[in-house]
Structures are given as C-alpha cells and as structure tokens.
Scaffold this active site. Structure first.
Site, PDB file in Angstrom:
ATOM      1  N   PRO A  10      69.523  62.344  -1.837  1.00 34.90           N
ATOM      2  CA  PRO A  10      68.158  61.946  -1.522  1.00 34.90           C
ATOM      3  C   PRO A  10      67.476  61.119  -2.605  1.00 34.90           C
ATOM      4  O   PRO A  10      67.701  61.345  -3.798  1.00 34.90           O
ATOM      5  CB  PRO A  10      67.427  63.285  -1.341  1.00 34.90           C
ATOM      6  CG  PRO A  10      68.283  64.288  -2.045  1.00 34.90           C
ATOM      7  CD  PRO A  10      69.682  63.797  -1.916  1.00 34.90           C
ATOM      8  N   ASN A  11      66.674  60.183  -2.151  1.00 42.09           N
ATOM      9  CA  ASN A  11      65.848  59.297  -2.991  1.00 42.09           C
ATOM     10  C   ASN A  11      66.640  58.222  -3.723  1.00 42.09           C
ATOM     11  O   ASN A  11      66.052  57.362  -4.372  1.00 42.09           O
ATOM     12  CB  ASN A  11      65.003  60.097  -4.009  1.00 42.09           C
ATOM     13  CG  ASN A  11      64.037  61.030  -3.320  1.00 42.09           C
ATOM     14  OD1 ASN A  11      63.297  60.600  -2.447  1.00 42.09           O
ATOM     15  ND2 ASN A  11      64.079  62.306  -3.661  1.00 42.09           N
ATOM     16  N   ARG A  18      62.257  53.340  -8.046  1.00 42.03           N
ATOM     17  CA  ARG A  18      61.908  54.713  -8.404  1.00 42.03           C
ATOM     18  C   ARG A  18      62.131  54.957  -9.907  1.00 42.03           C
ATOM     19  O   ARG A  18      63.260  54.808 -10.395  1.00 42.03           O
ATOM     20  CB  ARG A  18      62.844  55.620  -7.594  1.00 42.03           C
ATOM     21  CG  ARG A  18      62.813  57.049  -7.968  1.00 42.03           C
ATOM     22  CD  ARG A  18      63.997  57.773  -7.358  1.00 42.03           C
ATOM     23  NE  ARG A  18      63.931  59.170  -7.645  1.00 42.03           N
ATOM     24  CZ  ARG A  18      64.993  59.963  -7.741  1.00 42.03           C
ATOM     25  NH1 ARG A  18      66.206  59.487  -7.552  1.00 42.03           N
ATOM     26  NH2 ARG A  18      64.847  61.229  -8.009  1.00 42.03           N
ATOM     27  N   TYR A  23      65.891  55.773 -14.214  1.00 43.59           N
ATOM     28  CA  TYR A  23      67.087  55.486 -13.408  1.00 43.59           C
ATOM     29  C   TYR A  23      67.536  54.028 -13.448  1.00 43.59           C
ATOM     30  O   TYR A  23      68.524  53.667 -12.814  1.00 43.59           O
ATOM     31  CB  TYR A  23      66.838  55.912 -11.952  1.00 43.59           C
ATOM     32  CG  TYR A  23      66.586  57.401 -11.825  1.00 43.59           C
ATOM     33  CD1 TYR A  23      67.574  58.315 -12.186  1.00 43.59           C
ATOM     34  CD2 TYR A  23      65.369  57.896 -11.364  1.00 43.59           C
ATOM     35  CE1 TYR A  23      67.351  59.678 -12.086  1.00 43.59           C
ATOM     36  CE2 TYR A  23      65.138  59.258 -11.254  1.00 43.59           C
ATOM     37  CZ  TYR A  23      66.129  60.143 -11.623  1.00 43.59           C
ATOM     38  OH  TYR A  23      65.919  61.497 -11.531  1.00 43.59           O
ATOM     39  N   ASN A  74      76.798  61.991  -5.960  1.00 41.36           N
ATOM     40  CA  ASN A  74      75.569  62.221  -6.711  1.00 41.36           C
ATOM     41  C   ASN A  74      74.646  62.980  -5.751  1.00 41.36           C
ATOM     42  O   ASN A  74      73.992  62.376  -4.910  1.00 41.36           O
ATOM     43  CB  ASN A  74      74.917  60.902  -7.151  1.00 41.36           C
ATOM     44  CG  ASN A  74      73.661  61.163  -7.984  1.00 41.36           C
ATOM     45  OD1 ASN A  74      73.179  62.295  -8.053  1.00 41.36           O
ATOM     46  ND2 ASN A  74      73.132  60.113  -8.601  1.00 41.36           N
ATOM     47  N   ALA A  77      68.638  65.589  -6.116  1.00 48.11           N
ATOM     48  CA  ALA A  77      67.909  66.857  -6.278  1.00 48.11           C
ATOM     49  C   ALA A  77      68.673  68.052  -5.688  1.00 48.11           C
ATOM     50  O   ALA A  77      68.501  69.193  -6.141  1.00 48.11           O
ATOM     51  CB  ALA A  77      66.532  66.736  -5.630  1.00 48.11           C
ATOM     52  N   GLU A  98      81.311  65.134  -9.664  1.00 45.46           N
ATOM     53  CA  GLU A  98      79.842  65.078  -9.571  1.00 45.46           C
ATOM     54  C   GLU A  98      79.340  64.038 -10.559  1.00 45.46           C
ATOM     55  O   GLU A  98      79.751  64.036 -11.721  1.00 45.46           O
ATOM     56  CB  GLU A  98      79.276  66.455  -9.936  1.00 45.46           C
ATOM     57  CG  GLU A  98      77.764  66.507  -9.953  1.00 45.46           C
ATOM     58  CD  GLU A  98      77.229  67.834 -10.506  1.00 45.46           C
ATOM     59  OE1 GLU A  98      77.969  68.837 -10.540  1.00 45.46           O
ATOM     60  OE2 GLU A  98      76.061  67.850 -10.919  1.00 45.46           O
ATOM     61  N   HIS A 100      75.861  61.690 -12.106  1.00 43.95           N
ATOM     62  CA  HIS A 100      74.412  61.485 -12.215  1.00 43.95           C
ATOM     63  C   HIS A 100      74.132  60.260 -13.062  1.00 43.95           C
ATOM     64  O   HIS A 100      74.822  60.031 -14.068  1.00 43.95           O
ATOM     65  CB  HIS A 100      73.738  62.693 -12.875  1.00 43.95           C
ATOM     66  CG  HIS A 100      73.904  63.940 -12.084  1.00 43.95           C
ATOM     67  ND1 HIS A 100      73.165  64.208 -10.962  1.00 43.95           N
ATOM     68  CD2 HIS A 100      74.775  64.968 -12.224  1.00 43.95           C
ATOM     69  CE1 HIS A 100      73.555  65.358 -10.446  1.00 43.95           C
ATOM     70  NE2 HIS A 100      74.546  65.834 -11.189  1.00 43.95           N
ATOM     71  N   ARG A 107      67.123  66.814 -19.775  1.00 43.83           N
ATOM     72  CA  ARG A 107      65.864  66.707 -19.031  1.00 43.83           C
ATOM     73  C   ARG A 107      65.246  68.100 -18.827  1.00 43.83           C
ATOM     74  O   ARG A 107      65.526  69.016 -19.598  1.00 43.83           O
ATOM     75  CB  ARG A 107      66.135  65.984 -17.703  1.00 43.83           C
ATOM     76  CG  ARG A 107      66.650  64.551 -17.934  1.00 43.83           C
ATOM     77  CD  ARG A 107      66.840  63.796 -16.649  1.00 43.83           C
ATOM     78  NE  ARG A 107      65.585  63.648 -15.929  1.00 43.83           N
ATOM     79  CZ  ARG A 107      65.498  63.193 -14.668  1.00 43.83           C
ATOM     80  NH1 ARG A 107      66.615  62.836 -14.028  1.00 43.83           N
ATOM     81  NH2 ARG A 107      64.328  63.092 -14.078  1.00 43.83           N
TER      82      ARG A 107
HETATM   83  C1  DQA Z   1      69.961  62.510 -10.473  1.00 38.68           C
HETATM   84  C2  DQA Z   1      69.371  63.650 -11.309  1.00 38.68           C
HETATM   85  C3  DQA Z   1      68.657  64.660 -10.412  1.00 38.68           C
HETATM   86  O1  DQA Z   1      68.099  65.710 -11.198  1.00 38.68           O
HETATM   87  C4  DQA Z   1      67.527  63.997  -9.655  1.00 38.68           C
HETATM   88  O2  DQA Z   1      66.919  64.916  -8.773  1.00 38.68           O
HETATM   89  C5  DQA Z   1      67.961  62.761  -8.953  1.00 38.68           C
HETATM   90  C6  DQA Z   1      68.907  61.860  -9.597  1.00 38.68           C
HETATM   91  C7  DQA Z   1      70.607  61.413 -11.342  1.00 38.68           C
HETATM   92  O3  DQA Z   1      71.394  60.645 -10.820  1.00 38.68           O
HETATM   93  O4  DQA Z   1      70.295  61.316 -12.537  1.00 38.68           O
HETATM   94  O5  DQA Z   1      67.462  62.442  -7.875  1.00 38.68           O
HETATM   95  O6  DQA Z   1      70.989  63.052  -9.650  1.00 38.68           O
END
Ligand code: DQA
Length: 157
Positions: A10-11, A18, A23, A74, A77, A98, A100, A107
C-alpha cells in the site's frame, strides 16, 4: 527461465510524491523500469504488481503456486501488521525476500517489527529503489544455487 513475482504494498503507488525526503523522488514506474532492465540482463521473467489491499496481496501470493519460483515483496505498512500476508507466504511455500526503501530499523519503534522477516530468506532495507534490485538478485542467487545443488544430487551414484 526463472519466474519471480515482485509485489509492492500500500501507498507505494505514490512513490515520488509521497514523503520524498524518506522515499526518494523516483516514481513507481521508474522503479519498475529498473526492475525490467535487471530482468532482461539476467534473462529471467519478473512480473510486478502493486496493491493497496491486503486481501488482494494475499490472493496473489496464494496464486504463485506453480507460476513463480520466488517472491520479492515490499509489504509497506502491512509489514508491521499482517499475519494474513505472513500466513500466505508460508502456505505458498515460496522463497521470499522482504525489501524496504527506507531502513525500517532506524525509524519509529513500531516499524522495527516485521511479521514477514521470520518467514523470509532475508530482508533488505534502506537502499532506496536499489533494495528491490538487491532483493531480486538475492532471490535469483538462491534459485540458481538450489538448482545447481539439485543437479549435483542427481549425479550422485
Ligand atoms: C516501507 C517502510 C514501511 O514502514 C512503510 O509503511 C512503507 C514503506 C519502505 O519501503 O521503506 O510504506 O515499506
């Protein structure tokens, strides 16, 4: 030809807009283009999908059976909340990496816990879009090693 599924959670469709300080300024299609280039260079098939919905991600993970040999995800959240995604990975029995963009360990406290890491081969976190490329490379290396071990096993008298 190895087939790897890359999932963005998501997002991540908002990449570039964003929180650019966190990011980066590259968009999701920039990231996907770099993934496509890597796939061509390595001679593998990589399919990339993004969803803002937990259930859709779960369904895609379930459907990997017989279709893909590895998953690079990825979970965004959902990393920190989703027992459903974790269970789907276990059920699919798929080697998973996994990834990120940000380093989740430097963080907020709530981002340090991942439900996905314990059921993954490993976690790559903090290298921006490069995290995806490193993740695909790691998954591919795992698949190639496994294949060569299986060949050696077959040759044994
Ligand atoms: C994320 C890190 C997560 O904590 C966050 O909610 C994201 C992006 C990253 O790629 O750094 O949406 O997965």
């Amino acid at each position: 030809m190895f087939r790897i599924l890359v999932l963005h959670g998501p997002n991540l469709n908002l990449l570039g807009i964003r929180e650019p300080a966190m990011y980066g300024v590259q968009t999701l299609s920039d990231v996907n283009m770099a993934i496509g280039q890597l796939a061509r260079r390595e001679g593998i098939h990589v399919e990339v999908r993004q969803s803002n919905h937990e259930g859709e991600l779960v369904t895609w993970i379930q459907e990997t059976r017989g279709q893909f040999q590895a998953l690079v995800i990825n979970p965004a959240a959902y990393t920190h909340t989703s027992v459903a995604i974790r269970d789907a990975i276990v059920a699919a029995g798929l080697p998973t990496v996994e990834v990120h963009l940000s380093n989740i360990h430097r963080r907020e406290q709530f981002r340090k816990r991942s439900y996905i890491a314990p059921v993954s081969l490993g976690q790559i976190s903090g290298f921006g879009p490069m995290s995806y490329l490193l993740g695909i490379q790691a998954a591919l290396d795992y698949l190639r090693m496994r294949e060569s071990d299986e060949r050696k096993e077959l040759k044994k008298p």
